[in-house]
Design a protein around this motif. Structure first.
Motif, PDB file in Angstrom:
ATOM      1  N   PRO A 182       8.785 -10.404 -33.965  1.00 50.23           N
ATOM      2  CA  PRO A 182       7.758 -11.260 -33.343  1.00 50.23           C
ATOM      3  C   PRO A 182       7.844 -11.181 -31.822  1.00 50.23           C
ATOM      4  O   PRO A 182       8.939 -11.093 -31.255  1.00 50.23           O
ATOM      5  CB  PRO A 182       8.129 -12.658 -33.850  1.00 50.23           C
ATOM      6  CG  PRO A 182       9.608 -12.585 -34.096  1.00 50.23           C
ATOM      7  CD  PRO A 182       9.867 -11.191 -34.591  1.00 50.23           C
ATOM      8  N   VAL A 183       6.690 -11.195 -31.181  1.00 42.70           N
ATOM      9  CA  VAL A 183       6.623 -11.181 -29.718  1.00 42.70           C
ATOM     10  C   VAL A 183       5.506 -12.114 -29.273  1.00 42.70           C
ATOM     11  O   VAL A 183       4.651 -12.510 -30.069  1.00 42.70           O
ATOM     12  CB  VAL A 183       6.355  -9.770 -29.153  1.00 42.70           C
ATOM     13  CG1 VAL A 183       7.518  -8.838 -29.451  1.00 42.70           C
ATOM     14  CG2 VAL A 183       5.050  -9.204 -29.696  1.00 42.70           C
ATOM     15  N   SER A 184       5.514 -12.466 -28.003  1.00 41.78           N
ATOM     16  CA  SER A 184       4.450 -13.277 -27.409  1.00 41.78           C
ATOM     17  C   SER A 184       3.777 -12.457 -26.324  1.00 41.78           C
ATOM     18  O   SER A 184       4.451 -11.834 -25.497  1.00 41.78           O
ATOM     19  CB  SER A 184       5.036 -14.568 -26.818  1.00 41.78           C
ATOM     20  OG  SER A 184       4.017 -15.344 -26.200  1.00 41.78           O
ATOM     21  N   THR A 186       0.076 -12.193 -23.603  1.00 42.91           N
ATOM     22  CA  THR A 186      -0.957 -12.986 -22.934  1.00 42.91           C
ATOM     23  C   THR A 186      -2.298 -12.277 -23.027  1.00 42.91           C
ATOM     24  O   THR A 186      -2.415 -11.092 -22.698  1.00 42.91           O
ATOM     25  CB  THR A 186      -0.592 -13.209 -21.456  1.00 42.91           C
ATOM     26  OG1 THR A 186       0.667 -13.876 -21.367  1.00 42.91           O
ATOM     27  CG2 THR A 186      -1.656 -14.058 -20.766  1.00 42.91           C
ATOM     28  N   ARG A 190      -4.124 -16.887 -22.097  1.00 41.56           N
ATOM     29  CA  ARG A 190      -3.393 -17.724 -23.047  1.00 41.56           C
ATOM     30  C   ARG A 190      -2.343 -16.908 -23.782  1.00 41.56           C
ATOM     31  O   ARG A 190      -2.510 -15.717 -24.017  1.00 41.56           O
ATOM     32  CB  ARG A 190      -4.357 -18.373 -24.050  1.00 41.56           C
ATOM     33  CG  ARG A 190      -5.129 -17.386 -24.899  1.00 41.56           C
ATOM     34  CD  ARG A 190      -6.236 -18.074 -25.692  1.00 41.56           C
ATOM     35  NE  ARG A 190      -6.985 -17.134 -26.507  1.00 41.56           N
ATOM     36  CZ  ARG A 190      -6.696 -16.857 -27.769  1.00 41.56           C
ATOM     37  NH1 ARG A 190      -5.674 -17.460 -28.363  1.00 41.56           N
ATOM     38  NH2 ARG A 190      -7.422 -15.999 -28.454  1.00 41.56           N
ATOM     39  N   ASP A 191      -1.258 -17.578 -24.131  1.00 44.72           N
ATOM     40  CA  ASP A 191      -0.180 -16.933 -24.857  1.00 44.72           C
ATOM     41  C   ASP A 191      -0.499 -16.934 -26.348  1.00 44.72           C
ATOM     42  O   ASP A 191      -0.916 -17.959 -26.901  1.00 44.72           O
ATOM     43  CB  ASP A 191       1.146 -17.665 -24.626  1.00 44.72           C
ATOM     44  CG  ASP A 191       1.629 -17.543 -23.192  1.00 44.72           C
ATOM     45  OD1 ASP A 191       1.275 -16.535 -22.538  1.00 44.72           O
ATOM     46  OD2 ASP A 191       2.348 -18.447 -22.726  1.00 44.72           O
ATOM     47  N   ILE A 192      -0.301 -15.795 -26.986  1.00 46.43           N
ATOM     48  CA  ILE A 192      -0.542 -15.698 -28.422  1.00 46.43           C
ATOM     49  C   ILE A 192       0.659 -15.051 -29.098  1.00 46.43           C
ATOM     50  O   ILE A 192       1.392 -14.267 -28.487  1.00 46.43           O
ATOM     51  CB  ILE A 192      -1.818 -14.880 -28.745  1.00 46.43           C
ATOM     52  CG1 ILE A 192      -1.679 -13.445 -28.227  1.00 46.43           C
ATOM     53  CG2 ILE A 192      -3.048 -15.539 -28.153  1.00 46.43           C
ATOM     54  CD1 ILE A 192      -2.846 -12.569 -28.618  1.00 46.43           C
ATOM     55  N   GLN A 193       0.863 -15.379 -30.355  1.00 48.96           N
ATOM     56  CA  GLN A 193       1.955 -14.815 -31.129  1.00 48.96           C
ATOM     57  C   GLN A 193       1.497 -13.512 -31.779  1.00 48.96           C
ATOM     58  O   GLN A 193       0.384 -13.420 -32.289  1.00 48.96           O
ATOM     59  CB  GLN A 193       2.427 -15.801 -32.192  1.00 48.96           C
ATOM     60  CG  GLN A 193       2.973 -17.107 -31.612  1.00 48.96           C
ATOM     61  CD  GLN A 193       4.085 -16.853 -30.605  1.00 48.96           C
ATOM     62  OE1 GLN A 193       5.092 -16.203 -30.922  1.00 48.96           O
ATOM     63  NE2 GLN A 193       3.918 -17.373 -29.395  1.00 48.96           N
ATOM     64  N   SER A 224      -1.992  -8.699 -33.699  1.00 54.21           N
ATOM     65  CA  SER A 224      -2.130 -10.138 -33.907  1.00 54.21           C
ATOM     66  C   SER A 224      -3.514 -10.462 -34.467  1.00 54.21           C
ATOM     67  O   SER A 224      -4.515  -9.851 -34.059  1.00 54.21           O
ATOM     68  CB  SER A 224      -1.927 -10.909 -32.596  1.00 54.21           C
ATOM     69  OG  SER A 224      -2.170 -12.296 -32.782  1.00 54.21           O
ATOM     70  N   GLU A 226      -5.004 -13.033 -33.754  1.00 50.08           N
ATOM     71  CA  GLU A 226      -5.708 -13.704 -32.658  1.00 50.08           C
ATOM     72  C   GLU A 226      -6.328 -12.720 -31.664  1.00 50.08           C
ATOM     73  O   GLU A 226      -7.052 -13.130 -30.757  1.00 50.08           O
ATOM     74  CB  GLU A 226      -4.746 -14.632 -31.908  1.00 50.08           C
ATOM     75  CG  GLU A 226      -4.172 -15.753 -32.753  1.00 50.08           C
ATOM     76  CD  GLU A 226      -3.286 -16.671 -31.952  1.00 50.08           C
ATOM     77  OE1 GLU A 226      -3.799 -17.284 -30.987  1.00 50.08           O
ATOM     78  OE2 GLU A 226      -2.085 -16.770 -32.268  1.00 50.08           O
ATOM     79  N   TYR A 232      -3.477  -5.366 -29.907  1.00 50.23           N
ATOM     80  CA  TYR A 232      -3.334  -5.757 -28.503  1.00 50.23           C
ATOM     81  C   TYR A 232      -3.003  -4.524 -27.675  1.00 50.23           C
ATOM     82  O   TYR A 232      -3.563  -4.307 -26.595  1.00 50.23           O
ATOM     83  CB  TYR A 232      -2.237  -6.812 -28.363  1.00 50.23           C
ATOM     84  CG  TYR A 232      -1.919  -7.173 -26.936  1.00 50.23           C
ATOM     85  CD1 TYR A 232      -2.731  -8.073 -26.237  1.00 50.23           C
ATOM     86  CD2 TYR A 232      -0.820  -6.616 -26.279  1.00 50.23           C
ATOM     87  CE1 TYR A 232      -2.453  -8.404 -24.919  1.00 50.23           C
ATOM     88  CE2 TYR A 232      -0.538  -6.936 -24.964  1.00 50.23           C
ATOM     89  CZ  TYR A 232      -1.357  -7.828 -24.284  1.00 50.23           C
ATOM     90  OH  TYR A 232      -1.074  -8.146 -22.975  1.00 50.23           O
TER      91      TYR A 232
END
Length: 260
Positions: A182-184, A186, A190-193, A224, A226, A232
């Motif tokens: 898992p990483v985060s 931007t 906004r920050d997304i997982q 992701s 999101e 990404y």
């Protein structure tokens, strides 16, 4: 669906070669390599189960993560996803007559969704535009197929290997376990997982000694739900020399924006 995707993966060579240069007549004679059946795995384990005994449907494998279906379902019709592309560097001895910057490319790849359930890829560099193909939405996001084809073509051009052999090794790596964590990230402030998936297609290849720095090629995907279109970023990196610390070849594709 897997065979259909791999068929398109091989077919994308035409678009990539038309942009990067190459012989289309030689490509026309290519035959798609059969894809292993669901029961064929590198560990001898049944594909329906993982090492922990879980069903594969409960724990998505490398192929299911990277070639996820339905990732464009939430992308509006006629929307455009723009991906920035930065490619440069060498991971093999310079070939006589080829400029050091032969692999350098700074541009973008636009994915346009049509009202007829089709997806169009367009490569842009400055004022120059070229088509990278039209695909059905049902295959998912074809950006990853274009990216992998560009990587294998660059490797073949620099290291002098067969693009067919390289493609088959990448296909095999997609059916093996990958490093997933898992990483985060931007996106739009906004920050997304997300998930980071890493594969090393040639880590155990019998021809590593002829691949120069590409023997240690690393392909990384950050994914992701999101992120529009699922990806990404997609990146490939190899050291300048095998086992080296200095980066040679680098190819990075990152989602820049979504235009509705």
């Amino acid at each position: 669906m897997r065979k259909a995707v791999f068929g398109l993966f091989a077919g994308l060579s035409v678009a990539v070669m038309s942009v990067q240069g190459g012989s289309l007549s030689a490509l026309a004679a290519e035959k798609a390599t059969p894809v292993p059946t669901a029961s064929e795995t590198t560990s001898g384990q049944k594909a329906s189960e993982t090492s922990s005994g879980q069903k594969a449907s409960e724990t998505p494998g490398t192929y299911q993560l990277l070639f996820r279906e339905g990732v464009l379902d939430k992308v509006a019709k006629d929307a455009v996803l723009d991906y920035a592309i930065h490619r440069n560097g060498w991971s093999a001895p310079q070939q006589q007559g080829i400029a050091p910057e032969a692999s350098k490319f700074d541009g973008s790849l636009a994915l346009t969704t049509g009202a007829d359930d089709s997806v169009v890829l367009t490569l842009k560099q400055g004022e120059r535009k070229s088509s990278a193909g039209t695909f059905p939405r049902s295959v998912g996001n074809p950006v990853i197929m274009y990216f992998l084809e560009s990587v294998l073509r660059d490797m073949a051009n620099q290291a002098g290997g067969s693009p067919f052999y390289i493609r088959n090794r990448i296909k095999a790596a997609l059916l093996e376990a990958a490093e997933v964590k898992p990483v985060s990230v931007t996106l739009d402030g906004r920050d997304i997982q997300a998930q980071q998936v890493t594969i090393h297609p040639f880590a155990k290849d019998q021809a590593r000694d002829r691949m120069f720095g590409f023997a240690d090629l690393k392909v990384v995907a950050i994914l992701s739900e999101e992120v529009p279109g699922w990806y990404y970023s997609l990146s490939a990196e190899a050291p300048r020399t095998v086992g080296g610390k200095e980066t040679g070849y680098s190819n990075v594709l990152t989602l820049d924006r979504e235009t509705l």
